[in-house]
Write a protein that holds these residues in place. Structure first.
Motif, PDB file in Angstrom:
ATOM      1  N   THR A 173       0.178   3.718   3.114  1.00 22.34           N
ATOM      2  CA  THR A 173       0.222   3.273   4.471  1.00 22.34           C
ATOM      3  C   THR A 173       1.581   2.286   4.588  1.00 22.34           C
ATOM      4  O   THR A 173       1.933   2.170   5.858  1.00 22.34           O
ATOM      5  N   GLY A 174       1.946   1.826   3.743  1.00 25.23           N
ATOM      6  CA  GLY A 174       3.372   1.028   3.851  1.00 25.23           C
ATOM      7  C   GLY A 174       2.720  -0.391   4.254  1.00 25.23           C
ATOM      8  O   GLY A 174       3.582  -1.291   4.361  1.00 25.23           O
ATOM      9  N   GLU A 175       1.596  -0.597   4.438  1.00 25.66           N
ATOM     10  CA  GLU A 175       1.096  -2.020   4.593  1.00 25.66           C
ATOM     11  C   GLU A 175       1.421  -3.211   3.284  1.00 25.66           C
ATOM     12  O   GLU A 175       1.572  -2.623   2.471  1.00 25.66           O
ATOM     13  N   TRP A 180       6.715   2.555   4.972  1.00 27.95           N
ATOM     14  CA  TRP A 180       6.096   3.879   4.905  1.00 27.95           C
ATOM     15  C   TRP A 180       7.291   5.025   5.102  1.00 27.95           C
ATOM     16  O   TRP A 180       7.148   5.684   4.278  1.00 27.95           O
ATOM     17  N   ASP A 207       1.115  -6.723   1.914  1.00 29.95           N
ATOM     18  CA  ASP A 207       0.443  -7.782   1.555  1.00 29.95           C
ATOM     19  C   ASP A 207       1.388  -8.980   1.146  1.00 29.95           C
ATOM     20  O   ASP A 207       1.884  -8.773   0.161  1.00 29.95           O
ATOM     21  N   ASP A 210       0.761  -1.304  -0.088  1.00 28.21           N
ATOM     22  CA  ASP A 210       0.103   0.145  -0.071  1.00 28.21           C
ATOM     23  C   ASP A 210       0.943   1.208  -0.078  1.00 28.21           C
ATOM     24  O   ASP A 210       1.726   1.439   0.749  1.00 28.21           O
ATOM     25  N   TYR A 247       5.282  -2.405   8.430  1.00 31.54           N
ATOM     26  CA  TYR A 247       4.584  -1.485   7.597  1.00 31.54           C
ATOM     27  C   TYR A 247       5.038  -0.052   7.795  1.00 31.54           C
ATOM     28  O   TYR A 247       5.221   0.734   6.792  1.00 31.54           O
ATOM     29  N   GLU A 248       5.287   0.396   9.115  1.00 29.43           N
ATOM     30  CA  GLU A 248       5.874   1.694   9.364  1.00 29.43           C
ATOM     31  C   GLU A 248       7.310   1.742   8.707  1.00 29.43           C
ATOM     32  O   GLU A 248       7.498   3.102   8.356  1.00 29.43           O
TER      33      GLU A 248
END
Lengths: 289, 767, 174
Positions: B630-632, B754, B634, B627, B750-751
């Motif tokens: 958001t850095g998500e 991001w 998957d 993402d 994720y962070e």
């Protein structure tokens, strides 16, 4: 792990429950589903002398639609009751979805809506969406009952306005003028994760214009907050991508998140910016999902 | 696997499947004995503190408390698992060294009383400054964790092979990168438990263990008992992954409590205490410098590492050697320098976790190699193919490689994942990455110096031939060794799997085996079981030859039918018939097997670590979707192609790949043990320490390439740990492919993704 | 209200009756006794495991009134009068339940520690929804952590049961 000793009462009625709470005062805690209190007791964070169980209060386990009032959710409804409620699925899928993304299936079968609200954990998933939908709550005590907006319940992390002799009995989602709502939880995994931030919005769209918007954010401050500046900004404006993006920037500016092991304040603020925009977009385009 | 085999190479039902599926399987924490007590250990709340006094009087007065013990009640002899560094006491004597260090213990009539009693023990501490940052542990004036180890240096390694300076001077391109691994924890779902029974002069312990042998050896040593008077029994074990390889306070304190009370004592850790005991993966700070020629062929590598060992050695000496030693396996290069310092800190001890020492250096090296490929404009698959190890080679640090189908693994992984179509053609936000791995098929040398064989096995055939029991010291901790070894024994005997029984991992009734670690059992224990089975077959054919009046050389036995090889129409007899006859005429039909590793490795310091009779190889490709806002991350899909030699049980084998990948996926994105500024774990539970859930796991494809390992029985080698090694680097490379950002520390949260994207946008970071 | 007995230390004990796997059991428990401990310690039903004791791992999953719950999070006294199914009661006879069979045959079991809870969660799903899709299977077992299998063969096993369940059977069972 073990639970420290306590006395246990399971009163037969609401009145008896309130009396018991008054009698034991600060010594007592209410046991609803217990998924929060049992963890705290096992972890040594809490050791109440008395637990007052609500398990016999069958009346508080229902979800109904009452005409002219709205959807009435008994405080003892479990999270999965919300997930599976036809009434909620039909009217506010956003609420069912918010419940569905909580914890795990096993915990959703135990934990209750009332417990989730009364624990006042800043990252809780149900408050933002219920606040965005203008939900009210009923508190019943020995001296009578009072009804208030859910958003006025919270005073700080794990703190609420509920008096020692009161219990929360029901949540009402009033009939809406809003045309769409949505809750986006940002967790670090897809199950069993607390929200890093949780964004709920409810919008009223007329033609291409937003006539009203409510934005409620979890894990952004000591209590769930309304992004009132962003709401005001949106009111009466024509929908555009830039508009929603700008609302996200404003909401982000209104938030006061902390840094913890799940995310830095800086990251949370940016997530709020992005996810507010996305939640608005979804609520505008997809209705109450 | 050749179709000629009757039992191996097939998916047979797991031998303990029914017990596990019905809840009948008993793990250590499920065991009950008459008059049993419960025991619990009091641990330190401080990272570093002097113990001024311990007052147990209030605890002793509590009804239901049967014993309270401190360091005064137990041997002062230091123990450990790495013999060069025995540095632990059963209970701390003068000071505590981490939050969770053992201070005292109680035995009580029930669990609840244990918790209450622990609260009544009063310990007075003088808090000392603590060393919590490995990079400053060696500083002048830093607090000392152990007086015997100046500057907190626990292990120091300096190895130099070939001529690195020359290689670098000749290199077309040199690149240096810096990466940081993270501390992770094995997190078996079964918490550690042990039941100790000390009767007369004999100590019996039922324990959640990966190695009854090492438990027996170290526990006997600690209490001055003969090994023959210490019996370790492994009940069902709910996963180990390296964390249950060494005896813990549960066995040591439990034994003393059992001796003092004369009653069985069940000791146990709660989940947060498991985290405190830890022995998980070390946090490693890794600097890599590599020189390559124009084509991307690696000329030389310098690996310069510092690792945070925590307060005790555990298996950390071996971990340190493995960290650099195993880096030479998947890519061929002739010049290598490996420097490593493992420091003590006031944090829980680190030890061996699946892939022992290798996964983090592999993450660093695979990321580093992708950086080099990008700098030279070479495709990541291509640079790996150009450097891939070939069969029948010797690594620069003297590991002999027999079978090696790494090139085939890379090619197949590329094919089944669609690498060539996808690479460079995926939409923004989607990326594909590649990495390789390799692992030992059993450590070439035992953990403490001894000349015992690696494995031994016995088979006893029932007097009427309708069953055969395999006795093995091998340890099934869930990986399925009981099933695979019974298949191997049945195959060698010419018998049926369905008639096999097994008694395993009990030091009194089963022959010696070092246990479940370093992916050793299929090759090593399997060799011993095969030999035992062959001895049975030899005897059964011998007796059959007298019954059938045919020469024994002309006979064979398959699935319990004995037949003539030269006369297909000759009348056959059954294994049962022959076995019964054998028993009547000659007594018990027994087979014995033993497996010794040939002498392996070089002569330099540390040459023994990471030697093995055989090495597995694998290639992994993974695909991610990021993402962009958001850095998500998957984690969409993973392809693992393994060279693990021949296969005994395909279903179990792929299960091992799935599990190894699962741990790798978790460590790649989610898992990390976090500490506050006082050295206390912030997430000592499975809510905060995030294992991926079923919803987070990618789609997994596990495939094999044809391979035969001459050192293994029927050509087998390892699989259980190898698939953890490439995974973190593989995901990092996929994230790089998706977003053009390189995350230089694990986990790839994720962070972090991001932040890296943000810094790239703002032009702060050159990649 | 269940009968209350006060012991000589002033601690109250409560007599409860729970129906476990079809049989009623009456036991005296303290208020702080957890349901998981009654099952394991009092009734010897140790198939229900303790893994994290905080509702994170699902090893202690049982059916309470036919719904999967973490028995480590429930006071025994709160279950008074209720129906419980544990792994030991999941099969109706000495034959294995189809879910158990599928777990064994599809390699869904390794160390086995998560298995009882996992099977209970899967069984609850399949009872409610005999033909779940893969996402629904993953959602149903997301509260059960398995460290061995990466869930690959567990998901496969549950889908296999669905495949092999014909709809007539489903209807006749209801």
């Amino acid at each position: 792990m073990y639970l420290p000793d306590f006395d246990y009462y399971a009163p037969d009625s609401l009145a008896e429950t309130c009396e018991a709470l008054e009698r034991f005062g600060a010594k007592a805690k209410v046991l609803s589903g217990g998924t929060d209190i049992i963890i705290k007791m096992k972890s040594g964070l809490l050791s109440p002398e008395v637990l007052i169980s609500l398990k016999k209060l069958e009346d508080l386990k229902k979800i109904d639609y009452v005409s002219k009032k709205g959807v009435v959710i008994g405080a003892l409804s479990t999270h999965n009751d919300l997930v599976n409620s036809k009434i909620l699925n039909d009217r506010y899928l956003s609420v069912s979805e918010a419940a569905h993304n909580m914890a795990s299936n096993q915990i959703r079968n135990i934990g209750t809506v009332g417990g989730n609200l009364c624990n006042a954990v800043p990252s809780a998933d149900l408050p933002p969406i219920l606040i965005a939908l203008g939900a009210t709550i009923k508190l019943v005590g020995t001296k009578g009952e009072r009804v208030m907006l859910l958003e006025d319940l919270f005073t700080g992390p794990m703190k609420t306005v509920i008096a020692e002799n009161e219990i929360l009995t029901e949540i009402v989602i009033p009939d809406q003028s809003s045309t769409g709502s949505n809750y986006i939880k940002f967790g670090l995994r897809r199950s069993g994760a607390l929200a890093v931030v949780g964004i709920a919005v409810a919008v009223t769209v007329n033609g291409g214009t937003i006539t009203e918007a409510k934005i409620a954010i979890g894990a952004a401050a000591p209590t769930p907050i309304r992004a009132r500046e962003a709401e005001k900004f949106l009111q009466g404006k024509t929908i555009s991508d830039d508009l929603l993006a700008e609302a996200g920037v404003i909401a982000s500016g209104e938030s006061k998140p902390i840094s913890d092991i799940r995310g830095s304040a800086e990251y949370r603020r940016d997530l709020i910016r992005v996810l507010t925009r996305r939640a608005l977009y979804k609520a505008i385009n997809e209705g109450h999902v | 696997m050749s179709k000629d085999y009757a039992v191996i190479g097939k998916n047979v039902p797991k031998i303990d499947g029914r017990e596990k599926a019905t809840g009948a399987a008993k793990y250590a924490g499920d065991l009950k004995f008459p008059n049993m007590l419960f025991g619990k250990i009091l641990t330190s709340p401080h990272a570093h503190a002097k113990i001024l006094s311990i007052d147990t009087s209030e605890a002793e007065k509590l009804p239901g408390v049967k014993a309270v013990i401190t360091h005064k009640d137990v041997p002062a002899l230091k123990y450990g698992i790495s013999p060069a560094r025995w540095d632990e006491n059963i209970f701390c004597i003068d000071k505590v060294r981490f939050v969770g260090d053992k201070v005292a213990a109680v035995a009580c009539i029930d669990e609840e009383t244990c918790y209450k009693a622990l609260k009544l023990i009063k310990v007075e501490y003088e808090v000392l400054p603590a060393v919590l940052d490995a990079l400053h542990a060696m500083d002048e004036g830093a607090p000392q964790v152990h007086d015997e180890y100046p500057r907190n240096i626990n292990t120091e390694i300096h190895q130099n092979f070939g001529d690195l300076d020359k290689a670098m001077a000749e290199a077309h391109y040199i690149r240096k990168d810096y990466f940081v691994g993270q501390r992770t924890y094995q997190s078996p779902i079964e918490p550690h438990s042990a039941v100790s029974i000390w009767k007369d002069n004999k100590l019996t312990i039922y324990s959640s263990t990966q190695s009854p042998h090492y438990f027996q050896y170290y526990i006997a040593r600690e209490f001055g008992l003969k090994m023959g008077d210490v019996r370790i029994i492994k009940p069902f074990v709910g996963g180990g992954f390296g964390g249950k390889l060494e005896p813990t306070g549960l066995e040591f304190a439990g034994s003393v409590l059992a001796k003092l009370t004369g009653r069985p004592v069940r000791t146990f850790y709660d989940r947060h205490e498991m985290f405190a005991h830890n022995r998980g993966r070390h946090k490693v700070y890794m600097e890599l410098t590599t020189g390559v020629d124009k084509e991307g062929k690696i000329l030389g590598v310098h690996a310069n590492f510092v690792s945070d060992g925590g307060a005790y050695t555990s298996l950390g000496v071996a971990t340190s050697y493995y960290a650099g030693g195993l880096l030479t396996l998947t890519y061929e290069f002739e010049n290598y320098k490996f420097d490593m310092i493992r420091v003590y800190t006031n944090l829980p001890a680190c030890g061996a976790q699946r892939g022992h020492g290798a996964p983090q250096p592999k993450y660093a090296f695979e990321s580093h190699l992708d950086n080099i490929a990008k700098d030279l404009g070479i495709d990541p698959l291509e640079i790996r193919l150009r450097n891939a190890r070939q069969p029948n080679t010797v690594t620069i640090n003297d590991f002999g490689i027999n079978s090696c189908e790494l090139t085939a693994c890379l090619e197949k992984a590329a094919d089944i994942s669609g690498w060539r179509e996808k690479k460079g053609n995926l939409p923004k936000g989607r990326g594909i990455g590649i990495a390789t791995g390799s692992f030992v098929s059993g450590a070439g040398y035992p953990i403490y110096r001894n000349d015992l064989p690696q494995s031994a096995a016995m088979i006893k055939v029932h007097e009427d031939g309708t069953a055969a029991t395999l006795y093995t010291g091998a340890v099934d901790i869930g990986q399925g060794s009981d099933t695979a070894l019974c298949q191997m024994a049945a195959e060698a005997m010419g018998y049926r799997y369905e008639n096999m029984k097994i008694i395993a991992a009990d030091t009194e009734t089963t022959p010696h085996d070092f246990g479940a670690y370093s992916s050793r059992q299929t090759l090593m224990s399997g060799s011993a079981c095969k030999q035992a089975g062959e001895e049975i077959k030899k005897q059964i054919l011998d007796i059959a030859s007298t019954i059938m009046s045919l020469p024994p050389d002309d006979l064979d036995c398959r699935l319990g039918i004995i037949f003539s090889k030269s006369r297909p129409t000759a009348k056959t007899i059954t294994f049962e018939e022959a076995a019964r006859r054998f028993f009547v005429l000659r007594g018990p039909l027994l087979g014995r097997g033993v497996y010794h590793v040939p002498r392996l490795g070089g002569t330099f310091k540390g040459a023994a670590v990471a030697t093995s009779p055989a090495y597995s190889f694998c290639a992994q490709i993974s695909e991610v979707q990021i993402d962009e806002e958001t850095g998500e991350v998957d984690v969409c899909e993973v392809w693992d192609v393994h060279d693990c030699g021949q296969v005994i049980n395909p279903m179990q084998l792929h299960g091992q790949v799935h599990g190894a990948l699962y741990m790798g996926v978790g460590e790649a994105i989610w898992e990390e043990v976090l500490f506050d500024d006082q050295g206390k774990i912030q997430n000592p539970n499975l809510g905060g320490y995030m294992l991926p859930t079923a919803l987070d796991m990618p789609i997994v494809h596990s495939e094999l390439v044809e391979s035969y390992e001459p050192a293994g029985p029927w050509g087998v080698k390892e699989v259980g740990e190898g698939a953890t090694n490439p995974t973190m680097g593989c995901f990092n490379n996929a994230i790089y492919d998706a977003m053009g950002v390189r995350i230089d520390s694990l986990p790839l949260t994720y962070e972090k993704v991001w932040r890296a994207m943000k810094e790239k946008r703002e032009g702060k970071k050159e990649v | 209200m269940s009968q209350v007995i006060t012991d000589k230390h002033g601690i109250q004990h409560y007599m409860i009756t729970i129906n476990v796997n079809g049989d009623d059991y009456t036991r005296v428990v303290k208020a702080n006794t957890l349901l998981v401990n009654v099952l394991r310690d009092e009734l010897d039903l140790t198939g229900t495991k303790k893994g994290c004791e905080l509702g994170d791992c699902g090893s202690c999953t049982i059916l309470l009134e036919n719904k999967p719950v973490d028995s480590c999070m429930i006071l025994a006294i709160e279950a008074d009068g209720k129906e419980i199914t544990t792994i030991e009661g999941i099969a109706e006879s000495s034959e294995l339940d189809k879910v158990q069979e599928a777990f064994i045959n599809n390699g869904a079991i390794q160390c086995g520690y998560c298995t009882p809870g996992m099977i209970i969660s899967a069984k609850a799903l399949l009872t409610r929804n005999p033909h779940p899709n893969e996402k629904e299977v993953r959602e149903a077992i997301a509260g059960n952590l398995c460290r061995c299998t990466g869930f690959v063969n567990i998901v496969k096993a549950v889908l296999k049961v669905s495949e092999e369940t014909n709809d007539k059977e489903v209807i006749s069972n209801e």
